[in-house]
Design an enzyme around this catalytic site. Sequence first.
Site, PDB file in Angstrom:
ATOM      1  N   ARG A   1     -24.435 -21.455  10.531  1.00 56.06           N
ATOM      2  CA  ARG A   1     -23.568 -20.792   9.543  1.00 56.06           C
ATOM      3  C   ARG A   1     -23.498 -21.563   8.227  1.00 56.06           C
ATOM      4  NH1 ARG A   1     -19.862 -16.888  11.897  1.00 56.06           N
ATOM      5  NH2 ARG A   1     -21.137 -15.895  13.482  1.00 56.06           N
TER       6      ARG A   1
ATOM      7  N   ARG B   1     -19.192 -18.207   4.355  1.00 54.68           N
ATOM      8  CA  ARG B   1     -17.927 -18.164   3.613  1.00 54.68           C
ATOM      9  C   ARG B   1     -17.412 -19.495   3.110  1.00 54.68           C
ATOM     10  NH1 ARG B   1     -14.589 -14.874   7.747  1.00 54.68           N
ATOM     11  NH2 ARG B   1     -15.948 -16.124   9.046  1.00 54.68           N
TER      12      ARG B   1
ATOM     13  N   ARG C   1     -21.207 -11.797  -2.325  1.00 57.16           N
ATOM     14  CA  ARG C   1     -20.767 -10.863  -1.288  1.00 57.16           C
ATOM     15  C   ARG C   1     -19.516 -10.064  -1.683  1.00 57.16           C
ATOM     16  NH1 ARG C   1     -20.496 -11.070   3.902  1.00 57.16           N
ATOM     17  NH2 ARG C   1     -19.386  -9.160   3.439  1.00 57.16           N
TER      18      ARG C   1
ATOM     19  N   ASP D   1     -27.345 -11.189  10.961  1.00 62.48           N
ATOM     20  CA  ASP D   1     -26.360 -11.301  12.033  1.00 62.48           C
ATOM     21  C   ASP D   1     -27.024 -10.860  13.331  1.00 62.48           C
ATOM     22  OD1 ASP D   1     -23.274 -11.808  12.399  1.00 62.48           O
ATOM     23  OD2 ASP D   1     -23.836 -10.188  13.756  1.00 62.48           O
TER      24      ASP D   1
ATOM     25  N   TYR E   1     -20.770  -8.015  23.324  1.00 58.85           N
ATOM     26  CA  TYR E   1     -20.291  -7.177  22.210  1.00 58.85           C
ATOM     27  C   TYR E   1     -20.431  -5.694  22.537  1.00 58.85           C
ATOM     28  CZ  TYR E   1     -19.621 -11.140  19.072  1.00 58.85           C
ATOM     29  OH  TYR E   1     -19.159 -12.293  18.491  1.00 58.85           O
TER      30      TYR E   1
HETATM   31  O1  CP3 Z   1     -25.907 -19.453   8.146  1.00 60.42           O
HETATM   32  C1  CP3 Z   1     -26.224 -18.928   9.217  1.00 60.42           C
HETATM   33  O2  CP3 Z   1     -26.065 -19.497  10.325  1.00 60.42           O
HETATM   34  C2  CP3 Z   1     -26.963 -17.594   9.183  1.00 60.42           C
HETATM   35  C3  CP3 Z   1     -26.194 -16.447   9.300  1.00 60.42           C
HETATM   36  C4  CP3 Z   1     -25.561 -15.968  10.592  1.00 60.42           C
HETATM   37  C5  CP3 Z   1     -24.483 -15.058  10.561  1.00 60.42           C
HETATM   38  N1  CP3 Z   1     -24.209 -14.668  11.829  1.00 60.42           N
HETATM   39  C6  CP3 Z   1     -23.824 -14.590   9.318  1.00 60.42           C
HETATM   40  C7  CP3 Z   1     -22.463 -14.025   9.421  1.00 60.42           C
HETATM   41  C8  CP3 Z   1     -25.889 -16.172  11.931  1.00 60.42           C
HETATM   42  C9  CP3 Z   1     -26.942 -17.087  12.514  1.00 60.42           C
HETATM   43  C10 CP3 Z   1     -25.029 -15.345  12.697  1.00 60.42           C
HETATM   44  C11 CP3 Z   1     -25.100 -15.226  14.158  1.00 60.42           C
HETATM   45  C12 CP3 Z   1     -23.943 -14.716  14.885  1.00 60.42           C
HETATM   46  N2  CP3 Z   1     -23.180 -13.599  14.612  1.00 60.42           N
HETATM   47  C13 CP3 Z   1     -23.503 -15.246  16.097  1.00 60.42           C
HETATM   48  C14 CP3 Z   1     -24.126 -16.419  16.778  1.00 60.42           C
HETATM   49  C15 CP3 Z   1     -23.718 -17.676  16.119  1.00 60.42           C
HETATM   50  C16 CP3 Z   1     -22.335 -18.135  16.452  1.00 60.42           C
HETATM   51  O3  CP3 Z   1     -21.567 -18.349  15.517  1.00 60.42           O
HETATM   52  O4  CP3 Z   1     -22.053 -18.308  17.656  1.00 60.42           O
HETATM   53  C17 CP3 Z   1     -22.408 -14.487  16.540  1.00 60.42           C
HETATM   54  C18 CP3 Z   1     -21.596 -14.711  17.791  1.00 60.42           C
HETATM   55  C19 CP3 Z   1     -22.218 -13.435  15.602  1.00 60.42           C
HETATM   56  C20 CP3 Z   1     -21.200 -12.359  15.640  1.00 60.42           C
HETATM   57  C21 CP3 Z   1     -20.335 -12.446  14.430  1.00 60.42           C
HETATM   58  N3  CP3 Z   1     -20.700 -11.945  13.196  1.00 60.42           N
HETATM   59  C22 CP3 Z   1     -19.102 -13.121  14.278  1.00 60.42           C
HETATM   60  C23 CP3 Z   1     -18.352 -13.815  15.378  1.00 60.42           C
HETATM   61  C24 CP3 Z   1     -18.732 -13.003  12.923  1.00 60.42           C
HETATM   62  C25 CP3 Z   1     -17.547 -13.627  12.227  1.00 60.42           C
HETATM   63  C26 CP3 Z   1     -16.388 -12.716  12.114  1.00 60.42           C
HETATM   64  C27 CP3 Z   1     -15.414 -13.264  11.089  1.00 60.42           C
HETATM   65  O5  CP3 Z   1     -15.367 -12.684   9.989  1.00 60.42           O
HETATM   66  O6  CP3 Z   1     -14.722 -14.230  11.395  1.00 60.42           O
HETATM   67  C28 CP3 Z   1     -19.736 -12.274  12.290  1.00 60.42           C
HETATM   68  C29 CP3 Z   1     -19.796 -11.940  10.848  1.00 60.42           C
HETATM   69  C30 CP3 Z   1     -20.669 -12.849  10.067  1.00 60.42           C
HETATM   70  N4  CP3 Z   1     -21.950 -13.186  10.388  1.00 60.42           N
HETATM   71  C31 CP3 Z   1     -20.333 -13.476   8.843  1.00 60.42           C
HETATM   72  C32 CP3 Z   1     -21.452 -14.189   8.417  1.00 60.42           C
HETATM   73  C33 CP3 Z   1     -21.613 -14.989   7.150  1.00 60.42           C
HETATM   74  C34 CP3 Z   1     -18.997 -13.316   8.127  1.00 60.42           C
HETATM   75  C35 CP3 Z   1     -19.012 -12.018   7.408  1.00 60.42           C
HETATM   76  C36 CP3 Z   1     -18.542 -12.153   6.011  1.00 60.42           C
HETATM   77  O7  CP3 Z   1     -18.908 -13.126   5.308  1.00 60.42           O
HETATM   78  O8  CP3 Z   1     -17.839 -11.218   5.586  1.00 60.42           O
END
Ligand code: CP3
Length: 345
Positions: free
Chosen positions: A28, A32, A41, A77, A152
């Site tokens: 990540r 954010r 974004r 994602d 999910y």
């Molecule tokens: O920088 C990186 O690592 C690359 C981007 C990345 C994202 N999601 C961007 C994202 C990666 C590798 C993921 C994988 C992902 N998504 C996982 C596996 C990694 C982990 O953290 O265990 C999982 C479980 C998800 C599912 C998911 N998507 C979650 C739990 C969330 C967060 C929800 C929140 O807002 O708290 C997301 C959304 C997400 N994926 C965001 C980002 C940058 C936030 C969305 C935003 O910025 O509005």
Amino acid sequence: MNPETAESPFIRACRRLPVPHTPVWYMRQAGRSLPEYRAVRADVPMLTACATPDLIVEITMQPVRRYGVDAAIFFSDIVVPLKAIGIDLDIKPGVGPVVAAPVRDAAGAAALRPLEPGDVPYVTEAMRALVKELGPTPLIGFAGAPFTLASYLIEGGPSKNHDHTKAMMYGEPALWHALMERLTDLTVAYLRLQVDAGASAVQLFDSWVGAVAPADYREFVLPYTGRIFAALADLDVPRIHFGVGTGELLGLLGEAGADVVGVDWRVPLDEAARRVGPGKALQGNLDPAILLAPWEAVEGRAADILARGRAAEGHVFNLGHGVLPSTDPAQLARLTDYVHETSAS
Ligand code: CP3
């Protein structure tokens, strides 16, 4: 893979070869915690950003420019390929992926059709552009692992106890296995497509699999993670396998066949090396919350991780899970320099 990338510290550490310094990237890292991320974004929903090549390239590059990390991770994602094959889902800010019609029966599982390259043209296009822009810096492609995707899909959103998921796993094993087969095919196709488009390593995120006991992992999950890593073996790119809360599963994660096992912050790396066994590199494992404390607290922990990481045959420095949104980017900049400087001396 371009020869300079193949010689990069990240790829070499994944392959358990000597490195000039311990390579570092952060799960990540694009997201954010970065003001430049929030700026691009601001008016763009998450899944729209994930389908827009220019934005994918820009966001993927942001942490590489800012921190000088040893690898980029593709901005996307884990639910993107599910959306691409027609599953009605969204990513809700502050919540995560939400699925309109949770998958709870054979018809739901059968709706998971195979993924074709034409389903994700924006992924291919963004990866090709990124490989050019990154030069020798490796690009990590990724996918969600079948258990985490299944959670999910079955729950319909994020879940603390994975109630419906486990109810299906234990109560309807034929349906469980049918669903896992389809998610495995999807994941193999998606990761192969990313390597074809230029990814020089892949990471399989099984973020929530720590909820499963070892005997159940062996029966209900290992056949699928094992098949995924076997199906990628011919590609000659490092394969990384990561989950959270997997202390009791580390040996099984290694058995699944990855080259690198990602470790969360709960198990010290020297102990993780013992549990994973020989022939693997490790990735990890600073508690991301430590970055919210002053640098003095971070430095000691980072030094300890570098020291224990020497027990592994290869070590890629990372956090034990993703960067927390409230992290000060200056901490990650300092940590990156610290890892590079300390490990080089
Ligand atoms: O920088 C990186 O690592 C690359 C981007 C990345 C994202 N999601 C961007 C994202 C990666 C590798 C993921 C994988 C992902 N998504 C996982 C596996 C990694 C982990 O953290 O265990 C999982 C479980 C998800 C599912 C998911 N998507 C979650 C739990 C969330 C967060 C929800 C929140 O807002 O708290 C997301 C959304 C997400 N994926 C965001 C980002 C940058 C936030 C969305 C935003 O910025 O509005």
